[in-house]
Design a protein around this motif. Sequence first.
Motif, mmCIF file in Angstrom:
data_model
loop_
_atom_site.group_PDB
_atom_site.id
_atom_site.type_symbol
_atom_site.label_atom_id
_atom_site.label_comp_id
_atom_site.label_asym_id
_atom_site.label_seq_id
_atom_site.Cartn_x
_atom_site.Cartn_y
_atom_site.Cartn_z
ATOM 1 N N THR A 264 0.806 -1.231 0.000
ATOM 2 C CA THR A 264 0.000 0.000 0.000
ATOM 3 C C THR A 264 0.838 1.280 0.000
ATOM 4 O OG1 THR A 264 -0.281 -0.031 2.412
ATOM 5 C CG2 THR A 264 -1.983 -1.104 1.087
ATOM 6 N N VAL A 305 -3.107 -4.579 12.604
ATOM 7 C CA VAL A 305 -2.829 -4.140 11.234
ATOM 8 C C VAL A 305 -2.955 -2.615 11.136
ATOM 9 C CG1 VAL A 305 -3.581 -4.336 8.842
ATOM 10 C CG2 VAL A 305 -3.700 -6.321 10.340
ATOM 11 N N ILE A 307 -2.515 -0.077 7.932
ATOM 12 C CA ILE A 307 -2.294 -0.254 6.485
ATOM 13 C C ILE A 307 -3.062 0.819 5.714
ATOM 14 C CG2 ILE A 307 -4.224 -1.846 5.984
ATOM 15 C CD1 ILE A 307 -1.991 -3.716 4.714
ATOM 16 N N SER A 308 -2.844 0.867 4.397
ATOM 17 C CA SER A 308 -3.562 1.770 3.474
ATOM 18 C C SER A 308 -3.438 3.245 3.853
ATOM 19 C CB SER A 308 -5.056 1.398 3.403
ATOM 20 O OG SER A 308 -5.227 0.067 3.032
ATOM 21 N N ASP A 324 -6.794 -1.773 12.817
ATOM 22 C CA ASP A 324 -7.750 -2.579 13.588
ATOM 23 C C ASP A 324 -7.382 -2.568 15.071
ATOM 24 O OD1 ASP A 324 -5.572 -4.221 13.674
ATOM 25 O OD2 ASP A 324 -6.519 -5.923 12.678
ATOM 26 N N SER A 328 -12.151 -3.843 15.064
ATOM 27 C CA SER A 328 -12.404 -3.999 13.630
ATOM 28 C C SER A 328 -11.684 -2.896 12.869
ATOM 29 C CB SER A 328 -13.901 -3.933 13.356
ATOM 30 O OG SER A 328 -14.363 -2.629 13.595
ATOM 31 N N PRO A 329 -11.415 -3.105 11.582
ATOM 32 C CA PRO A 329 -10.728 -2.056 10.823
ATOM 33 C C PRO A 329 -11.552 -0.779 10.730
ATOM 34 C CG PRO A 329 -11.416 -3.858 9.386
ATOM 35 C CD PRO A 329 -11.639 -4.316 10.782
ATOM 36 N N TYR A 350 -16.886 -2.228 9.391
ATOM 37 C CA TYR A 350 -15.584 -2.485 8.778
ATOM 38 C C TYR A 350 -15.351 -1.346 7.793
ATOM 39 C CZ TYR A 350 -12.418 -5.892 6.348
ATOM 40 O OH TYR A 350 -11.381 -6.577 5.775
ATOM 41 N N VAL A 352 -12.663 0.820 5.504
ATOM 42 C CA VAL A 352 -11.328 0.706 4.894
ATOM 43 C C VAL A 352 -11.211 1.644 3.686
ATOM 44 C CG1 VAL A 352 -10.833 -1.653 5.648
ATOM 45 C CG2 VAL A 352 -12.177 -1.270 3.585
ATOM 46 N N SER A 353 -10.026 1.630 3.072
ATOM 47 C CA SER A 353 -9.741 2.323 1.807
ATOM 48 C C SER A 353 -9.989 3.830 1.845
ATOM 49 C CB SER A 353 -10.586 1.733 0.658
ATOM 50 O OG SER A 353 -10.474 0.362 0.595
ATOM 51 N N ALA A 366 -14.653 2.909 1.968
ATOM 52 C CA ALA A 366 -15.591 1.787 1.810
ATOM 53 C C ALA A 366 -15.968 1.318 3.208
ATOM 54 C CB ALA A 366 -14.943 0.659 1.021
ATOM 55 N N PHE A 374 -20.636 -3.800 1.371
ATOM 56 C CA PHE A 374 -19.733 -2.650 1.314
ATOM 57 C C PHE A 374 -20.328 -1.563 0.435
ATOM 58 C CE2 PHE A 374 -16.594 -5.554 2.941
ATOM 59 C CZ PHE A 374 -15.794 -4.735 3.696
ATOM 60 N N GLU A 397 -16.287 -0.807 -3.412
ATOM 61 C CA GLU A 397 -15.051 -0.636 -2.639
ATOM 62 C C GLU A 397 -14.082 0.276 -3.377
ATOM 63 O OE1 GLU A 397 -13.316 -4.474 -1.381
ATOM 64 O OE2 GLU A 397 -15.034 -5.333 -2.381
ATOM 65 N N GLN A 398 -13.007 0.619 -2.688
ATOM 66 C CA GLN A 398 -11.833 1.273 -3.267
ATOM 67 C C GLN A 398 -12.148 2.561 -4.014
ATOM 68 O OE1 GLN A 398 -8.504 0.762 -3.447
ATOM 69 N NE2 GLN A 398 -8.489 -0.881 -1.982
ATOM 70 N N ASP B 149 -11.723 -11.935 10.496
ATOM 71 C CA ASP B 149 -11.057 -10.701 10.901
ATOM 72 C C ASP B 149 -10.214 -10.874 12.169
ATOM 73 O OD1 ASP B 149 -10.304 -8.077 10.622
ATOM 74 O OD2 ASP B 149 -12.009 -7.280 11.737
ATOM 75 N N LYS B 150 -9.712 -12.105 12.407
ATOM 76 C CA LYS B 150 -8.895 -12.352 13.593
ATOM 77 C C LYS B 150 -7.596 -13.037 13.170
ATOM 78 C CE LYS B 150 -11.618 -10.944 16.962
ATOM 79 N NZ LYS B 150 -12.328 -10.006 16.078
ATOM 80 N N THR B 187 -11.515 -6.172 2.240
ATOM 81 C CA THR B 187 -10.899 -5.638 1.036
ATOM 82 C C THR B 187 -9.474 -6.162 0.871
ATOM 83 O OG1 THR B 187 -10.240 -3.735 2.315
ATOM 84 C CG2 THR B 187 -12.254 -3.538 1.065
ATOM 85 N N GLU B 189 -6.550 -4.762 0.365
ATOM 86 C CA GLU B 189 -5.420 -4.181 1.094
ATOM 87 C C GLU B 189 -5.416 -4.600 2.558
ATOM 88 O OE1 GLU B 189 -5.165 0.038 0.482
ATOM 89 O OE2 GLU B 189 -5.014 -0.186 -1.689
ATOM 90 N N TYR B 190 -6.537 -4.423 3.234
ATOM 91 C CA TYR B 190 -6.579 -4.767 4.654
ATOM 92 C C TYR B 190 -6.323 -6.260 4.842
ATOM 93 C CZ TYR B 190 -8.286 -5.670 9.308
ATOM 94 O OH TYR B 190 -8.385 -6.099 10.590
ATOM 95 N N GLY B 193 -2.763 -7.242 5.118
ATOM 96 C CA GLY B 193 -2.275 -7.029 6.480
ATOM 97 C C GLY B 193 -2.743 -8.121 7.427
ATOM 98 N N LEU B 194 -4.007 -8.473 7.304
ATOM 99 C CA LEU B 194 -4.572 -9.502 8.184
ATOM 100 C C LEU B 194 -3.884 -10.852 7.944
ATOM 101 C CD1 LEU B 194 -6.786 -10.171 10.256
ATOM 102 C CD2 LEU B 194 -8.326 -10.610 8.338
ATOM 103 N N ASP B 197 -0.557 -10.881 9.533
ATOM 104 C CA ASP B 197 -0.640 -11.111 10.975
ATOM 105 C C ASP B 197 -0.876 -12.596 11.276
ATOM 106 O OD1 ASP B 197 -0.209 -8.491 11.424
ATOM 107 O OD2 ASP B 197 -2.047 -8.126 12.552
#
Lengths: 449, 249
Positions: A264, A305, A307-308, A324, A328-329, A350, A352-353, A366, A374, A397-398, B149-150, B187, B189-190, B193-194, B197
């Motif tokens: 990313t 995490v 990220i992005s 997260d 949750s993210p 959730y 993201v992006s 998103a 989403f 998304e995105q 998501d874990k 998504t 990208e995330y 990362g997940l 992990d």
Amino acid sequence: MKGRYWLSVGLLVGLALLPFQLHPQQDWFRTGTGLGVEKVRLGVPAFAAGSGEVRRAARVFHTVLRNDLAVSGIVELVSPSFEPLQVPTLPAELRPEEWVESPTRAHMVAYGNLQFSGNQLFVNAWLSDVRNPQVAPVLTRRYRADLTEEQARHLAHQFADEIVGRLSGGLPGIARTKIAFVSDRTGSKEIWVMDYDGHNPQRVTRCRSLCLTPRWSPDNSRLAYTAYEQAAASPEVPRTSIQLYSLVMNRRLAFPYLGGTTTTPAWSPEGTQLALSSSRTGDHEIYVVASDGGRMRRLTFSAGVDISPAWNPRTGRQIAFVSDRGGSPQIYLMDSEGASVERLTNGEGYAVSPAWSPNGQMIAFAWQREKENFNIYAMDVATRQTIQLTRDSGRNEQPSWAPDGRHLIFQSTRSGRNQLWLMLADGTGLRQLTFEGRNTAPHWSFSVR
Amino acid sequence: MELRRGLRWSGWLILLVVVMLAGCKKKPAAPPPTPPPPPAPAAPTVTLRAVPSVIERGQSTTLSWNSTNATELRIEPRVGSVGPQGSTSAQPQRSTTYTVVAEGPGGRAEASTRVTVNVPPPPPPREVRRIPLREAFEKRARDAFFDFDKSNIRPDGRIALTQTAELLREYPEARVLIEGHCDERGTTEYNIGLGSDRTNAAKQFLVSLGITAERIETVSYGKEKPFCFESTEECWQTNRRAHFILLSR
């Protein structure tokens, strides 16, 4: 005078309209400003072909020009059936009174002709204000190019950008911008680039395994992306690294492997730094490096995490990212030194992006809320007001903003597989841009300077 | 009343037993009437004990001894000359009988004790190793699966990874790649990362079981390389995993 008026309209659109917008099908200008502003009604009659050689080019030019103006979101095109019988190809042939009367009711007319001379294509184009017939044409342009369909398309984009620039008070047109994205149409996920209207798709990478997350450099000369490359020492072990590609030299640029899963990338607004996420410490954290991969510094220190990242394109002093750390993210914001971390989204679902609008005031993202798919949302960073831009149609998304701040591109499964879709920043004006293979992760180029 | 009588009787009974025992013990200890005048030098006595008397190989036992009228004491094997009383620790590699010899002006005495050393049966690795590594890997390596998501290792994941670690211990030459995978939700990208992990959680677990980190490579594919393509929970669970691949070198 007119320019300033439209500038103020444009700013209002970016600032004020989205939070107050209630129904996505409503016209964004009227809901946004509430000032009874009408879109400019623009006549774009067929451009005359001076000779048989340019007949096809004239058709292409006209089609592309009309499409660009229709997509722009700032004009209302006069239907060809309402056009006067005699359409002008020169200023001398323009009869303003025929254009202003009902049902045509045009405010402006864009017209002209194409000629073939000395093995070259010439386009003569004008934009006239038919409500002020005594004034000289608002725009007079003469373009020259090789006689190819691509050149005819390019000239139409150029004229469309000039019209939009003039009518919107100097905000950039987007007709010559490009979209970078990921497509699996060749069998593997590669980075592709296409015109903003979906034409002219070109493959950039030959990763053969996986390439993801393309991001334009602010000068549009380079793409940064994530590649699963083979480590020379251990060819069986793929490593996830950032690569840079020069679209000027058509080759990869050197960029070091930074360790772990590195992904990313996001360019700083000046193009001198990249924010990225790396698991080099065992855990994904946000780092900033110089654009040659040197001078790495770590910004986040949290389990889970991170990220992005996305820089505020206006100030370069803030970075939005996904973390997260709270379970949750969610979308978080920090300054470019990693301090002042705060959560932007409300913790639900959730999220993201993150994608900043060019003026740095909105973040599109998103979001999957409880029991929903989403969808694309946009948040006013100052007020945290959030509005939903897509609904009830597949996974969306995105998001990525166009440099005009009026358009967004995103990926959606609403037509089946993931494809790229264009919309105005209020969720209207949806258009599908890709049809072949699966297409994801769009990133809109910056303005053509 | 009945109870009290019973108690009284048992009291008498215990007293009787104690008296009898005391009488018994006294008999051998009571010295025979010795002729008092001749002051001949007393004969030496010696005792030797090992506590514990049964050990596993590698453990140690404590030898302790006590002597009277001895001028010189020797414990064999491997201990040598010692003082009249004392203790020492010994770590025999196999079952051993320790003997102490006490000598004094009055003569000589001996005592001995046996320490039993249990030797664990030799591991039969040669038998197991007949299965080639790749075949053993395919049979026994287990992937760890995760919740949505874990990236924490679930109880079933601990069992799977422990089994994989056993395999890696038996084949010290084996190197593995852990691929991190996620389901299609969320998504790209995330999920990278997940997935990352997840591979790190699996790697750390193996390291905690004694597998060196240098033998473990990782890559996260996020949701890009699913095992299963349907949108069902079963399929999603199949895709949420840390997947092991044997590296050929």
